[in-house]
Design an enzyme around this catalytic site. Sequence first.
Site, short mmCIF file in Angstrom:
data_model
loop_
_atom_site.label_atom_id
_atom_site.label_comp_id
_atom_site.label_asym_id
_atom_site.label_seq_id
_atom_site.Cartn_x
_atom_site.Cartn_y
_atom_site.Cartn_z
N HIS A 297 2.07 4.04 9.35
CA HIS A 297 1.81 4.83 8.14
C HIS A 297 3.10 5.48 7.62
O HIS A 297 3.46 5.32 6.45
CB HIS A 297 0.76 5.92 8.48
CG HIS A 297 0.40 6.79 7.32
ND1 HIS A 297 -0.73 6.58 6.55
CD2 HIS A 297 1.01 7.88 6.79
CE1 HIS A 297 -0.79 7.50 5.60
NE2 HIS A 297 0.26 8.30 5.73
N GLU A 298 3.79 6.20 8.49
CA GLU A 298 5.01 6.90 8.04
C GLU A 298 6.08 5.89 7.62
O GLU A 298 6.83 6.13 6.67
CB GLU A 298 5.54 7.83 9.13
CG GLU A 298 4.59 8.97 9.52
CD GLU A 298 4.07 9.78 8.35
OE1 GLU A 298 4.78 9.89 7.33
OE2 GLU A 298 2.93 10.30 8.43
N GLU B 37 0.99 7.43 -1.25
CA GLU B 37 -0.03 7.26 -0.22
C GLU B 37 -0.53 5.81 -0.19
O GLU B 37 -0.91 5.29 0.86
CB GLU B 37 -1.18 8.24 -0.48
CG GLU B 37 -2.07 8.50 0.71
CD GLU B 37 -1.41 9.25 1.87
OE1 GLU B 37 -0.29 9.78 1.70
OE2 GLU B 37 -2.01 9.26 2.95
N HIS C 207 5.61 5.01 4.05
CA HIS C 207 6.28 5.98 3.17
C HIS C 207 7.79 5.74 3.17
O HIS C 207 8.45 5.77 2.13
CB HIS C 207 6.02 7.41 3.66
CG HIS C 207 4.65 7.94 3.36
ND1 HIS C 207 4.16 8.05 2.08
CD2 HIS C 207 3.67 8.43 4.17
CE1 HIS C 207 2.93 8.58 2.12
NE2 HIS C 207 2.61 8.81 3.38
#
Lengths: 501, 501
Positions: B267-268, B297, B271
């Site tokens: 997830h990170e 997101e 980003h």
Amino acid sequence: MKKTISELIKSYQEKMQFARAFQYALWMIGWDTETEAPRGALEERSLHVGTLSRELHNFTTSPETIDLIQELFDRRDELDSRLQIEIKKTHKSLMRQLKVPVDEYVEYQMLLAKTQNIWAQAKNNNDYNAFKPYLEKIISFERKLISYWETDKLKGYDVLLDLYEEGMTAKEYDEFFAALKKDLVPFVKEITSLPKREFPFLRLSYDIDKQKAFSHYIMDVMMFDRNRGLMKESEHPFTSGVTSQDVRWTNHFHEKLITSSIFSAIHELGHATYEQQCNPELDKTNLGGGASMAMHESQSRFYENIIGRSPAFWNVHFAKLRELFPSQLKDVTAEEWVKAVNLVENSLIRTEADELTYPLHIMVRYDMERAIMKQELSADELPGEWNRLMKSYLNIDVPSDKEGVLQDVHWSGGMFGYFPTYALGSAYAAQIYHAMKQDFDVDASLSAGNTQAINEWLKQKIHWHGATKTAKELIMEATNEPFNPKYYIDYLKTKYQAIYR
Amino acid sequence: MKKTISELIKSYQEKMQFARAFQYALWMIGWDTETEAPRGALEERSLHVGTLSRELHNFTTSPETIDLIQELFDRRDELDSRLQIEIKKTHKSLMRQLKVPVDEYVEYQMLLAKTQNIWAQAKNNNDYNAFKPYLEKIISFERKLISYWETDKLKGYDVLLDLYEEGMTAKEYDEFFAALKKDLVPFVKEITSLPKREFPFLRLSYDIDKQKAFSHYIMDVMMFDRNRGLMKESEHPFTSGVTSQDVRWTNHFHEKLITSSIFSAIHELGHATYEQQCNPELDKTNLGGGASMAMHESQSRFYENIIGRSPAFWNVHFAKLRELFPSQLKDVTAEEWVKAVNLVENSLIRTEADELTYPLHIMVRYDMERAIMKQELSADELPGEWNRLMKSYLNIDVPSDKEGVLQDVHWSGGMFGYFPTYALGSAYAAQIYHAMKQDFDVDASLSAGNTQAINEWLKQKIHWHGATKTAKELIMEATNEPFNPKYYIDYLKTKYQAIYR
């Protein structure tokens, strides 16, 4: 209408808070740069560091700030004693700043921003001539600074010496180094003419994670407060305390060089203990941290050499080291280890020199700086003079400038006058050690497994006071006499006579 | 004399460099706070953060800055297209800032500085009433902000929604959530009424150092550029990019929760990939990083859920995981692992919810925020309404406010209007995925062991543009049609029908 003294103090404190915020930001960015910033971050941050530094400089030298500091300085008799010391210090540094024309200051800073890199390349390529023209410029800027800052009392090289160790002049350093030279040069000759000792276990491989674990163990031994600081890694170990509540230090780890991380840890934790044990009330003043460069170095070298290389220390802690490295150290005793970490050798590189020959390395640099500032030595002559002095003090032939005149970063950063504080710090440490031993049995206290009694004594006598007292005052109060190099000479001779008996 | 447009641009860029230096310092201090600052450092830094923020605020709202931005805005037709976008954005945010009386702004910031802590304690003690009076104040401040910022086009809650996702109004969100509700609520019911699946291997202990090693492995799989960023640890994982050249992210590691560090990493890194793949020319503008909250997101959730929980991904990478954890995973196949990490359950906590039920958690918060801003729901009624909606959407009874209305930090920080971007981002991701699959075989490209083809496609269509285009424009250009929730619903149904077939 004339302002009351408490109005003046209030605006001074507001102004200082403003300046401290900028210093804090610059400190934070610097810490990040030295420890973990990705390479991609470096270009942009130089812009931001420039902007923040310029803003801080504009603020510090604004007419409003100058008037306020001048008025407080003129009315310093109305201040309490601590604020008096603070204002004197602020005023002195402001006056010094104002004596340098801004354009020249900026020009010099821009030169210095380049020269460290040029020096690093020149060192790498063993090419003194690539660095020489820049060094000449730096020297001529330093001479200009001397001309701006000379006073009735301070002339020539003394101006620079005073920057790093207030009140120490070439006359005093001359006496100090003459005393060392007289006793230590022949003593070193005597020891280095003995059959060479070999400690092959020092050259084995030591797992880096276990070296780190030992650094953490040393942190506990030295009672470092992890709530008010931390350890990280960087190429060259250093300590950076912004206040007593946030003291950070670094170490480096090399698989084939176990002693480097151990003694760097003890050394840096000496600096860190000094910072952590400073009176927290000084955090909001310019009197936090250490009293002087030499006094700071005295604390790191006290812990590293006097405590950290002593039999009493390793009688307790060698077991832990052997537990971490059972195969490498299985046939080694604590006694043998202490001999190994106190091996005396004439060597080329200052930062790797042993405790006993270390001051001779400093003397080489001191003699040269003094001659440079007297204009008796030109940039052309530096490599030759370096090699001559190394032969004279350390009886060693310098094979290359890389291992000679180019080895240290300091001159590329304009730091003339700094080196002698390293030797002076070691001598302070020995005198402090002598006084400490009158008060309690230092070796016996180490057998408790930590440095509590030692920390406590140093806190009371030195650390707590920050820069509210000068190094000279602290030495006087802590040891009941003025600085005297005989304690350093006696300490070194007694210690190394025992090790080489 | 009237200034030329290039003079105006030059002073704008100087001013922006000044502001960026402050933002950089604040970013640096914030990063340090979140990751490693010793506790002793925290008190002093709040002072310094205050000083630097106030200085930045004074600068941004000085008459000189305002005049300059206004003049550039008025003459925006003379600017190149990128600078036009930048000035419009700067002008919009400045105008917004100026509409709030400074005293009220400061008062609200001081309230928010306290309320996060009060919320954390209230959550800890399961004591909604302790938080309620503060939440009431926050809501009334938010209503005031609405009154300052209302325009002909934007009224009420729409003002707040527009803050986080420009151009999205309650009308559009209503349609979006209605579509989800119609299809997903019954679909979730269908799946959760099947016999419950058990994956006991997810509850075993997994060595933390090996979890870290797997995060580093994932970094390489996702082609994170370590020269322009780094990973550290923090309590809650987050990504913080100050420019495309310095992108930092964190992870957390729990011995009994192997999936947490794995999917937080993916997830990170989603980003982080967005930040690292942005056009570096935008680093010196306010158009770097992402186009909008939901678009940011969408990228993290795209990598985490669509790629990172797919069979194609684990067909390649499960071997590495099993190599690190041979005993825990010896009887587990890649297929079983994929089922485990896509387990659907009605659960209480949004941040731990699976991909399919996640948007229902968002709907609870959205419905409530809309009613609050319409003044149809008072602070007293929030816990009851929360529990009612959880039952209605997720068929679950909420046993305590701690696991209910108090679970999220956002409202205590005044972030009303933010939640719906989470669901919208997931829906953007699905539509982007649909378009991507028209261009190349995504699953086949994953079999090369990295995300290169995917990264490259996203870079061209989304990442490179930063905020020079709006989310709506990017969706239109990348997928050749306007935003349409049907892709999200189709994606979820197809995926989970296969997993639960």
